[in-house]
Design a protein around this motif. Structure first.
Motif, mmCIF file in Angstrom:
data_model
loop_
_atom_site.group_PDB
_atom_site.id
_atom_site.type_symbol
_atom_site.label_atom_id
_atom_site.label_comp_id
_atom_site.label_asym_id
_atom_site.label_seq_id
_atom_site.Cartn_x
_atom_site.Cartn_y
_atom_site.Cartn_z
ATOM 1 N N VAL B 78 37.649 27.782 -10.651
ATOM 2 C CA VAL B 78 36.897 26.989 -9.538
ATOM 3 C C VAL B 78 35.410 26.996 -9.686
ATOM 4 O O VAL B 78 34.946 28.112 -9.947
ATOM 5 C CB VAL B 78 37.290 27.870 -8.429
ATOM 6 C CG1 VAL B 78 36.612 27.225 -7.010
ATOM 7 C CG2 VAL B 78 38.760 27.864 -7.885
ATOM 8 N N LYS B 81 30.048 24.503 -8.086
ATOM 9 C CA LYS B 81 29.531 23.343 -7.302
ATOM 10 C C LYS B 81 30.876 22.573 -6.909
ATOM 11 O O LYS B 81 30.742 21.250 -6.727
ATOM 12 C CB LYS B 81 28.478 22.450 -7.842
ATOM 13 C CG LYS B 81 27.260 23.285 -7.797
ATOM 14 C CD LYS B 81 26.066 22.515 -8.383
ATOM 15 C CE LYS B 81 24.754 23.587 -8.493
ATOM 16 N NZ LYS B 81 24.171 23.230 -9.840
ATOM 17 N N TYR B 82 31.897 23.145 -6.763
ATOM 18 C CA TYR B 82 33.318 22.502 -6.406
ATOM 19 C C TYR B 82 33.737 21.530 -7.367
ATOM 20 O O TYR B 82 34.934 21.601 -7.586
ATOM 21 C CB TYR B 82 33.299 21.945 -4.970
ATOM 22 C CG TYR B 82 32.284 22.776 -3.785
ATOM 23 C CD1 TYR B 82 32.466 24.091 -3.648
ATOM 24 C CD2 TYR B 82 31.216 21.993 -3.080
ATOM 25 C CE1 TYR B 82 31.755 24.622 -2.725
ATOM 26 C CE2 TYR B 82 30.537 22.779 -2.290
ATOM 27 C CZ TYR B 82 30.827 24.060 -2.303
ATOM 28 O OH TYR B 82 30.067 24.861 -1.270
ATOM 29 N N LEU B 84 34.404 18.234 -6.820
ATOM 30 C CA LEU B 84 35.554 17.312 -6.400
ATOM 31 C C LEU B 84 35.349 16.144 -6.819
ATOM 32 O O LEU B 84 34.240 15.626 -7.099
ATOM 33 C CB LEU B 84 35.760 17.588 -4.790
ATOM 34 C CG LEU B 84 35.711 18.872 -4.244
ATOM 35 C CD1 LEU B 84 35.911 18.971 -2.757
ATOM 36 C CD2 LEU B 84 37.069 19.507 -4.837
ATOM 37 N N LYS B 141 34.824 21.844 1.209
ATOM 38 C CA LYS B 141 34.822 21.287 0.008
ATOM 39 C C LYS B 141 35.415 22.652 -0.932
ATOM 40 O O LYS B 141 36.053 22.658 -1.966
ATOM 41 C CB LYS B 141 33.473 20.947 -0.581
ATOM 42 C CG LYS B 141 33.217 19.607 0.043
ATOM 43 C CD LYS B 141 31.786 19.127 -0.489
ATOM 44 C CE LYS B 141 31.226 17.792 0.023
ATOM 45 N NZ LYS B 141 29.962 17.691 -0.286
ATOM 46 N N GLN B 142 34.573 23.780 -0.519
ATOM 47 C CA GLN B 142 35.039 25.255 -1.112
ATOM 48 C C GLN B 142 36.708 25.004 -1.100
ATOM 49 O O GLN B 142 37.243 25.709 -2.329
ATOM 50 C CB GLN B 142 34.509 26.063 -0.648
ATOM 51 C CG GLN B 142 34.801 27.557 -0.962
ATOM 52 C CD GLN B 142 34.303 27.754 -2.356
ATOM 53 O OE1 GLN B 142 32.975 27.817 -2.539
ATOM 54 N NE2 GLN B 142 35.085 27.659 -3.539
ATOM 55 N N SER B 145 38.404 22.719 -3.268
ATOM 56 C CA SER B 145 38.272 23.139 -4.591
ATOM 57 C C SER B 145 39.337 24.228 -4.989
ATOM 58 O O SER B 145 39.950 24.163 -6.083
ATOM 59 C CB SER B 145 37.031 23.393 -4.950
ATOM 60 O OG SER B 145 36.804 23.895 -6.317
ATOM 61 N N PRO B 162 31.696 31.806 -5.925
ATOM 62 C CA PRO B 162 32.329 30.742 -4.953
ATOM 63 C C PRO B 162 31.581 30.667 -3.509
ATOM 64 O O PRO B 162 31.639 29.510 -2.825
ATOM 65 C CB PRO B 162 33.625 31.280 -4.897
ATOM 66 C CG PRO B 162 33.653 32.807 -5.561
ATOM 67 C CD PRO B 162 32.580 32.645 -6.279
#
Lengths: 304, 364
Positions: B78, B81-82, B84, B141-142, B145, B162
């Motif tokens: 993970v 900065k995610y 995504l 977002k976290q 992710s 994280p």
């Protein structure tokens, strides 16, 4: 400020003062727009309106008068020559667009994704622009000694024994026009795509790889979709320029391949203003349709 | 479950990881604590296979991972900065690994849907499937992710700072969430952080890393109460450390002789935790000295009092408001500070905790 219920009279006063000041600033904002609006009206809206208006004027052999008629429009849409020019313009435009994409995308991919150094990336993009340091006409005309019957390409191919008789379709045909247009405009495809590819966060690719995706899947599902806005911008650049072209086809086809742009040049040359205006309107509509369609594909406002 | 043995990694001659060995257990929350540049991110990237070690081996359940690319390690990563995919919905982001992995991709759309829904429910994002990434808050977002990684059911989930990008309020909530999610899935979490509070609060075990070496591996309470070296103690940000010399009858520090309960003539550093220090009037039987009060910091449930040390440095005392009302001190006045000599930790020249410490106990 005004919707807050305040009991203190002085505060109410300052509140209304504040809101009238705000209204003043709001009005002031429109003045900032004025120069831009004026410019657009003077140099875009009025000329466009004039072009539409003139396209309905009556054309006689040596003069044009403002009696309104649809004669020029009827002539354009009933003439096989002009309709052919319209379709030819469309065909050449699609061919050039496809080729600039096919040739430009790998180049952009290399510059934007495989080169990680910002400096080297800039150097490579500048290299792409170097041909623009010579004049447009020279760049176009230089293709003649390359593609001619006794031109460089044929000589090399014959010397290597690949062909016996020179290839004649290379020059003064649609092929030569396509070659010329692709060479000139491919860089406008490379630039925007390389820019978008360069902006892709490398962490995304690492994340996708970590989730088990292959390089090809990462390209298909991550890199390519994220570069689409660049493709759209590149396609708009190339389309607008190719659709309005007249010099390259004239120089490389020996005036055999006539696009809408060439017709406008010819008609203006023989003072057929009304008819040139018709073609101009048609060309503008075609470009507007193309740009609208491309913007439909990719929502640029969201992506950029 | 995972064994790291003698790992070495250097960048252009600068060692980032030096002879590092560590056992990671099944179903545990392991936090990796280290200052920036301690090599903690490098270690994570080595484990994830994003970098190759110069020497040493990594084994997962007895299998050597050497040379195996990231996706074949059965590890999840993970990113901080995610990372995504911005052009995809939450659902497509989470389903990415299941659909597109090279090994055994899931073809059955309904199974993908089931698994994605299950993990989204676990991270508390059910109903957000169609949202685009740009419409999510940082905390959401976290979670996406995390869900994207966990849906592939990795054996170990690696988390690179994280909570680093979240604001304080959200960080606390997400910390609780992380522990809950981990416990529900019974997967091992390897959580890298530079924040000592976070490391102590989250981990079942804490690994303290400095200059590419492991300083201590222990339960959080143990790391906090008995740091094995002066570096760890410094990094915990909870100890006053005085340089000096151990004598037969005490510890000589800047003209004071601080009493200690045992013979510690090898001692070169004397450490006392902020919260063990009392500010007193008159005398008690503890160790201590007079110090000039500088300022106090109100931190909600606790107050920090800053004093000038006899040798010029800053000395901190911490008081928890649950134990009494805050006291008001006048800046630049001298006050008596005191502590129980039994709470003192002693370190030798090399900064190691002395086995026979001031408490008269044997440190673990």
């Amino acid at each position: 400020m005004t919707d807050i219920n305040v009991s203190n009279p002085t505060e109410i006063k300052s509140g209304t003062q504040g809101s009238s000041l705000k209204a003043k600033i709001d009005k002031g904002r429109y003045f900032l727009l004025a120069p831009g609006v004026l410019w657009m009206v003077l140099f875009l809206i009025i000329p466009l309106a004039m072009m539409v208006y003139v396209s309905f004027w009556t054309q006689t052999t040596f003069a044009v008068n403002s009696t309104l008629t649809t004669k020029s429009w009827v002539t354009f849409f009933s003439s096989e020559t002009y309709m052919n020019a319209l379709f030819r313009t469309g065909r050449l435009w699609l061919t050039v667009l496809a080729l600039t994409f096919i040739i430009g995308y790998p180049v952009a991919l290399y510059v934007g994704q495989l080169i990680r150094s910002e400096t080297l990336r800039t150097i490579l993009l500048v290299t792409c622009v170097i041909p623009f340091w010579t004049s447009f006409l020279i760049r176009v005309l230089a293709w003649r000694p390359m593609l001619g019957k006794e031109g460089a390409v044929n000589i090399v191919l014959q010397k290597l024994g690949i062909i016996n008789t020179p290839i004649e379709v290379l020059l003064f045909t649609e092929v030569s026009v396509v070659i010329g247009l692709v060479q000139i405009y491919v860089v406008f495809m490379v630039g925007p795509i390389a820019f978008m590819l360069g902006r892709i966060d490398h962490n995304l690719i690492e994340a996708a790889r970590d989730l088990g995706a292959s390089t090809w899947t990462i390209f298909r599902k991550i890199i390519f979709p994220l570069s689409l806005p660049g493709v759209a911008v590149g396609a708009i650049f190339v389309s607008v320029m190719v659709l309005g072209e007249f010099a390259t086809p004239a120089a490389l086809s020996g005036r055999k391949v006539n696009l809408l742009g060439n017709i406008i040049v010819t008609q203006v040359g023989s003072l057929k203003w009304a008819f040139a205006a018709v073609v101009g309107v048609v060309l503008t509509v075609v470009m507007a349709l193309v740009i609208t369609a491309l913007l439909r594909v990719v929502n640029l406002r969201k992506e950029l | 479950m995972m064994e790291l043995r003698g790992l070495e990694k250097s960048y252009e001659g600068n060692p980032a990881i030096q002879n590092l060995s560590l056992s990671v257990m099944d179903n545990e929350y392991l936090t990796l604590l280290g200052p920036s540049g301690s090599g903690k991110s490098t270690l994570l990237r080595l484990i994830a296979g994003l970098e190759q070690p110069d020497d040493g081996s990594i084994q997962l359940e007895g299998e050597d991972l050497d040379g195996r690319p990231a996706y074949m390690r059965n590890l999840g990563f993970v990113q901080q900065k995610y990372a995504l995919f911005p052009h995809m919905s939450v659902f497509d982001n989470v389903a990415f690994g299941l659909r597109y992995r090279q090994e055994d991709p899931l073809q059955d759309a309904s199974e993908v849907h089931d698994r994605v829904s299950r993990i989204l429910e676990l991270v508390g994002l059910l109903g957000y499937e169609e949202r685009m990434v740009g419409q999510l808050s940082g905390g959401q977002k976290q979670r996406v992710s995390l869900a994207r990684t966990l849906v592939c059911e990795p054996k170990i989930c690696l988390l690179d700072e994280p909570l680093g990008a979240l604001d304080a309020n959200l960080r606390e909530r997400m910390a609780i969430e992380l522990r809950r999610i981990r416990a529900a899935l019974k997967v091992t979490f390897l959580h890298v952080t530079g924040n000592e509070t976070e490391a102590l609060a989250m981990g079942d075990r804490v690994v303290v890393l400095d200059k590419g070496r492991i300083c201590q591996v222990a339960a959080p309470e143990e790391v906090f109460s008995a740091p094995t070296s002066i570096d760890v103690a410094k990094f915990l940000n909870a100890y006053n450390l005085f340089p000096g010399r151990g004598e037969l009858d005490g510890f000589a520090y800047s003209g004071h002789l601080l009493p200690i309960k045992c013979d510690a003539r090898q001692a070169h550093f004397y450490g006392i935790r902020y919260d063990h220090i009392r500010i007193i009037t008159g005398n008690d039987d503890g160790a201590g000295f007079k110090a000039k009060f500088l300022a106090s910091e109100f931190e909600g449930a606790r107050i920090k009092y800053l004093f000038e040390r006899p040798d010029g440095g800053v000395f901190e005392a911490e008081m928890h408001l649950g134990e009494g009302d805050p006291i008001t001190l006048t800046p630049n006045e001298f006050y008596e500070v005191s502590w129980d000599p039994k709470e003192v930790l002693l370190f030798d020249t090399s900064g190691e905790l002395l086995k026979s410490n001031a408490r008269g106990e044997v440190a673990k």
